[in-house]
Design an enzyme around this catalytic site. Structure first.
Site, PDB file in Angstrom:
ATOM      1  N   SER A 187      -9.819   2.406   3.069  1.00 45.52           N
ATOM      2  CA  SER A 187      -8.896   3.105   2.192  1.00 45.52           C
ATOM      3  C   SER A 187      -7.962   2.176   1.428  1.00 45.52           C
ATOM      4  CB  SER A 187      -8.053   4.076   3.028  1.00 45.52           C
ATOM      5  OG  SER A 187      -7.222   3.351   3.926  1.00 45.52           O
ATOM      6  N   LYS A 222       0.843  -1.203   0.000  1.00 44.09           N
ATOM      7  CA  LYS A 222       0.000   0.000   0.000  1.00 44.09           C
ATOM      8  C   LYS A 222       0.875   1.249   0.000  1.00 44.09           C
ATOM      9  CE  LYS A 222      -3.839   2.061   2.664  1.00 44.09           C
ATOM     10  NZ  LYS A 222      -4.770   1.890   3.799  1.00 44.09           N
ATOM     11  N   SER A 271     -10.305   0.041   7.367  1.00 43.87           N
ATOM     12  CA  SER A 271      -9.740   0.149   6.016  1.00 43.87           C
ATOM     13  C   SER A 271      -9.060  -1.111   5.487  1.00 43.87           C
ATOM     14  CB  SER A 271      -8.749   1.309   5.949  1.00 43.87           C
ATOM     15  OG  SER A 271      -9.442   2.532   5.990  1.00 43.87           O
TER      16      SER A 271
END
Length: 495
Positions: free
Chosen positions: A158, A78, A182
């Site tokens: 997210s 990420k 998330s």
């Protein structure tokens, strides 16, 4: 062997150990899949050179017979994790061009374990969002579609890039972060597994901060066994993170027996929300029946302060974000606005932050600054902190009464379409976190497991919440649930 990218971590590890494939072949298969999947917008900084270099090193290490479980396995990282010499932007314009000279502890742990980084994954800007529509790179698209419909769907947020990439078999697994859901919400939306460990189990050092008392890294994988393998590699005690727990990391995979006889599973009545879709309600009761059939005892429980969790979270998280994001000012790194004649330092700060932050980040920074301001600190921030303590005590009381894990829905619905919620009241978007934020406020481990599909063929997930530091036990309960649910659906390839 073709389609190596469709393997999970455990399957690929076993093939590597048997010599039936090698890391370079695995990595090349993933790189090919990534290049063919630009329509998903999941990978935003591709690193094929680094990937192949690490794959070759992993093959050499495996050949010596002394390689950890993650060695040679290709994964995505990420964009919130700092990676040495590779763009680490947190999906924000304000960090454009930032290439750290250091590696986050979690990504370094994975490098040390021999994992192969394929590139950086898209996300909501500074991890603020539930739909991956706030990224400077543009929206991530879910590989899933509603039956008979071509509308683009959210992969959740997210960690939307991570979820989309794992669900579409662009990588074998990915790192995510979870501040209010998330990891778990996008995992549920895309039919994969995601675990948020206990706060302090994974180091936060080198992970761009959103809300420091809530943020926690974790793996997003194709199944529970893979989550156990990757979580063990990510965890460690880290003196550079004052909140990192100095606890031994167990062999989580070895704890996956599937035996949950005699375990007490709590069903909290407060999670039965008004207007909950019938499909979510049915999935939840079916999940409870599956665990009961596996030998667990189902117990109705109460977590009385649950209804205050969302408002408390949306005071605490923006307050911490406003403090953490104060460092992005155009002075040290990242974006700096072009100044007009006569502009001073105040104008530089104002213009840089106005240009560098997107609307959702600006909204949360302003809310956070407001609740921390002199006249409102006690009314909002301190009150929210007191509520957080009560929420944490609710869980402590339930676990003290002998409950081993808590079963809840992971999300209030299946994935919605991109653009369907952005123009609405932002509070509607925030309600997506209704089942997940309590876990962050209490610092507990939580895992989302795919358990069924809705009438439009979209995946639905269930959440299990565990006792602090007992991720192994939680993973084992999730393993039993996964086995009973038998979820095997995959998105039909359209990209």
């Amino acid at each position: 062997m073709s389609d190596l990218n469709k393997l999970g971590l455990a399957e690929a590890r076993d093939l590597l150990r048997k010599g039936e494939t090698n890391s370079v072949e695995l990595t090349e298969s993933c790189l090919k899949a990534i290049d063919a999947a630009d329509a998903l917008n999941a990978f935003v900084h591709k690193t094929p050179e680094i990937a192949l270099e690490r794959a070759k090193a992993a093959d050499a290490r495996i050949a010596t017979g002394d390689a950890p479980a993650m060695c040679g396995l290709p994964i995505g990282i990420k964009d919130l994790f700092c990676t040495k010499g590779v763009d680490s932007q947190a999906a924000s314009r304000i960090l454009k061009g930032f290439k750290p000279e250091y590696e986050s502890t979690v990504s370094q742990n994975l490098v040390d374990a021999g994992a192969v980084m394929l590139g950086k994954l898209n996300m909501d800007e500074f991890a603020m969002g539930s739909s991956n529509e706030t990224s400077v790179y543009g929206n991530v698209v879910s590989p899933w579609r509603r039956e008979g419909d071509t509308a683009e769907l959210t992969p959740g947020g997210s960690s939307g890039g991570s979820a989309s990439a794992v669900a579409a078999d662009l990588c074998l697994a990915a790192t995510g972060t979870d501040t209010g859901g998330s990891i778990r919400q996008p995992a549920a939306f895309t039919g994969i597994t995601g675990i948020k460990p206990t706060y302090g189990r994974c180091s936060r050092w080198g992970v761009v901060a959103f809300a420091s008392s809530l943020d926690q890294a974790g793996p997003m994988t194709k199944n529970v066994r893979d989550a156990a393998i990757m979580l063990e590699a990510m965890c460690s005690h880290d003196p550079k993170d004052s909140t990192s727990a100095d606890l031994a990391v167990p062999n989580f995979e070895a704890m996956l027996t599937g035996d949950i006889k005699g375990k007490k599973i709590g069903i909290p009545k407060e999670y039965r929300m008004d207007g909950m879709p019938g499909e979510i309600e049915k999935l939840w009761s079916d999940g409870a029946e599956m665990l009961k059939a596996a030998g667990a005892e189902i117990v109705d429980i109460s977590l009385p302060h649950t209804k205050y969790a969302l408002p408390a979270y949306y005071v605490i998280a923006p307050a911490e974000a406003s403090s953490n994001l104060a460092r992005y000012d155009g002075v040290r790194y990242g974006h700096r606005a072009t100044l007009a004649q006569g502009d001073g330092i105040t104008e530089m700060y104002e213009k840089t932050r106005a240009e560098g932050f997107g609307p959702e980040v600006q909204r949360r920074v302003m809310i956070g600054t407001y609740v921390l301001s002199a006249g409102f600190y006690d009314a909002y921030y301190n009150r929210a902190r007191r509520v957080r303590t009560l929420i944490k005590k609710d869980f402590e009381d339930v676990f003290a009464a002998g409950i081993d894990a808590i079963l809840t829905p992971a999300t209030p619905s299946a994935a919605f379409g991109l653009g369907e919620m952005t123009d609405a009241d932002p509070v509607q978007m925030y309600l997506n976190d209704v089942f997940t934020v309590t876990v962050n406020l209490a610092g507990l481990p939580g895992i989302a497991v795919p358990a069924g599909v809705d009438k439009q063929g979209l995946p639905l997930g269930l959440q299990l919440i565990g006792r602090p530091w007992e991720e192994g036990d939680l993973l084992n309960t999730a393993y039993a649930l996964e086995d009973a649910a038998g979820f095997v659906a995959k998105p039909a390839k359209w990209w």
